[in-house]
Scaffold this active site. Sequence first.
Site, PDB file in Angstrom:
ATOM      1  CE1 TYR A 149      -2.312 -22.059   6.504  1.00 19.23           C
ATOM      2  CE2 TYR A 149      -4.626 -22.657   6.754  1.00 19.23           C
ATOM      3  CZ  TYR A 149      -3.346 -22.580   7.270  1.00 19.23           C
ATOM      4  OH  TYR A 149      -3.104 -23.015   8.552  1.00 19.23           O
ATOM      5  CG  ASP A 244      -7.085 -27.969   0.879  1.00 20.38           C
ATOM      6  OD1 ASP A 244      -8.093 -28.396   1.486  1.00 20.38           O
ATOM      7  OD2 ASP A 244      -6.179 -27.308   1.426  1.00 20.38           O
ATOM      8  CE  LYS A 272     -11.287 -23.840   7.800  1.00 19.76           C
ATOM      9  NZ  LYS A 272     -10.203 -23.835   6.847  1.00 19.76           N
TER      10      LYS A 272
HETATM   11  C1  LIG Z   1      -8.699 -24.347   7.095  1.00 17.53           C
HETATM   12  C2  LIG Z   1      -8.009 -24.958   5.955  1.00 17.53           C
HETATM   13  C3  LIG Z   1      -7.032 -25.948   6.113  1.00 17.53           C
HETATM   14  C4  LIG Z   1      -6.515 -26.355   7.461  1.00 17.53           C
HETATM   15  O1  LIG Z   1      -7.508 -26.925   8.249  1.00 17.53           O
HETATM   16  P1  LIG Z   1      -7.303 -26.946   9.850  1.00 17.53           P
HETATM   17  O2  LIG Z   1      -8.492 -27.711  10.327  1.00 17.53           O
HETATM   18  O3  LIG Z   1      -7.257 -25.531  10.280  1.00 17.53           O
HETATM   19  O4  LIG Z   1      -6.036 -27.667  10.102  1.00 17.53           O
HETATM   20  C5  LIG Z   1      -6.503 -26.548   4.978  1.00 17.53           C
HETATM   21  N1  LIG Z   1      -6.906 -26.188   3.759  1.00 17.53           N
HETATM   22  C6  LIG Z   1      -7.833 -25.251   3.561  1.00 17.53           C
HETATM   23  C7  LIG Z   1      -8.261 -24.921   2.176  1.00 17.53           C
HETATM   24  C8  LIG Z   1      -8.404 -24.586   4.649  1.00 17.53           C
HETATM   25  O5  LIG Z   1      -9.292 -23.624   4.441  1.00 17.53           O
END
Ligand SMILES: *Cc1c(COP(=O)(O)O)cnc(C)c1O
Length: 435
Positions: A149, A244, A272
């Site tokens: 994701y 990511d 995060k």
């Molecule tokens: C949470 C997350 C996102 C999206 O971040 P948001 O702050 O919710 O937009 C993208 N990539 C990864 C791996 C994530 O865990």
Amino acid sequence: MEAVIKNREKSAQLFAEAKEYFPGGVNSPVRAFKSVSGPPLFIKEADGCRITDEDDNTYLDFCCSWGPLILGHNNAKIREDVIATISKGTSFGTPTKLGNELGKLIIENNKYIDKVRFVSSGTEAVMSAIRLARGVTGRDKIIKFEGCYHGHVDSLLVKAGSGLATFGESTSAGIPEAFAKETLVLPLGDSQALHELMMKMGDEIACIIIEPIPANNGLLLQDKAFLECLRKKCYKHGALLIFDEVISGLRVGFEGAAHHYGIQPDILTYGKIIGGGLPVGAYAASHEIMDHVAPVGPVYQAGTLSANPVAMSAGYAALKQLLAPGFYEEMERKTKNFVADILAFTEAEGMEVSIPTIGSIFWIAFTKERIISADQIDPASMEKFKVLHHELLQRGVYLGPSGYEVGFISAAHTEADLKIAAEKMKECLKIVFKA
Ligand SMILES: *Cc1c(COP(=O)(O)O)cnc(C)c1O
């Protein structure tokens, strides 16, 4: 031992009301508790590893706001710095010294990046990283992996299409087919599939994006060899490798998964933890790549509240604490002990359970098979998670409300807290396997 939860009436009332204001009563879908039972908890306050709902029930929290709160709730230093900053104004729309300080702290302690751009969410970081990769390479197609994701970015809300084609199919309404077609989707851990695709289309690929530690669809720990294969293929075909690290960055170590696996990606994304509980995301890379970003280069990206001073001070206060010697070792040790305690029990009881873990992340899987790709997860096992989630909630332990979500341990979880949680977990697993 914490009290048994009897009553969630106020949460239920507030949820009914929220449904009048927000789609499904929420501002982010998984919060709605659709895959578990009961109304979502309306939390009114939190401290350390405990959250308190509107009915005054207290829970040991293993969701930690979905990952950002590696220091636990209401961390004193973050709170003090945020209050001091906010008392001087909330946003100026100009560069600030606080922004410099956080940028410097990150770059000086992360050898995988030279320059960073702050944004306001993980989604925004990923979206910008993809644009940057396309801008640098002059190519349009991107490769992602099933089960990873990357936020709600159009071109990444895509799954593998039917048939032989790896061309993506969008997983959300509102995404033009033409966008989804620019995304190619492969299974995690399958070097052969990657090899074949790159042989065929390598010179059209702008980037390969992966969660190096996939933690949004279970915890799908990859072999280092697979990640190294991505690195090699990208070099060979002139594509960029994006890690990511919105979850893994600053979670499995200050330098995240790149350091854990010893792999240098071309672009990294963060979110995060980086904002200390306030909205911050970032993308980062070498000088050469980052100099493609406006105002230096032609890749446009901007943000009204980017590098917001209050958020910068929260991020700085948080990250400073993560740099304390032994911080990550201690987190990992606690997590390992917690997991081992539960596994000793499930083994003795002959339960089909495994708990993959890395750093301070863990995931409860209702199988003993090693799971590395999304299609290995049995959707039927989610019924077991539903029972587990409900029973734990009744006993004052809060897991993220979906069996596909991982659990997080924070620095505020003490050995004693973890012991309580492990005992409740055992009690509840017994119920799960009796049901
Ligand atoms: C949470 C997350 C996102 C999206 O971040 P948001 O702050 O919710 O937009 C993208 N990539 C990864 C791996 C994530 O865990």
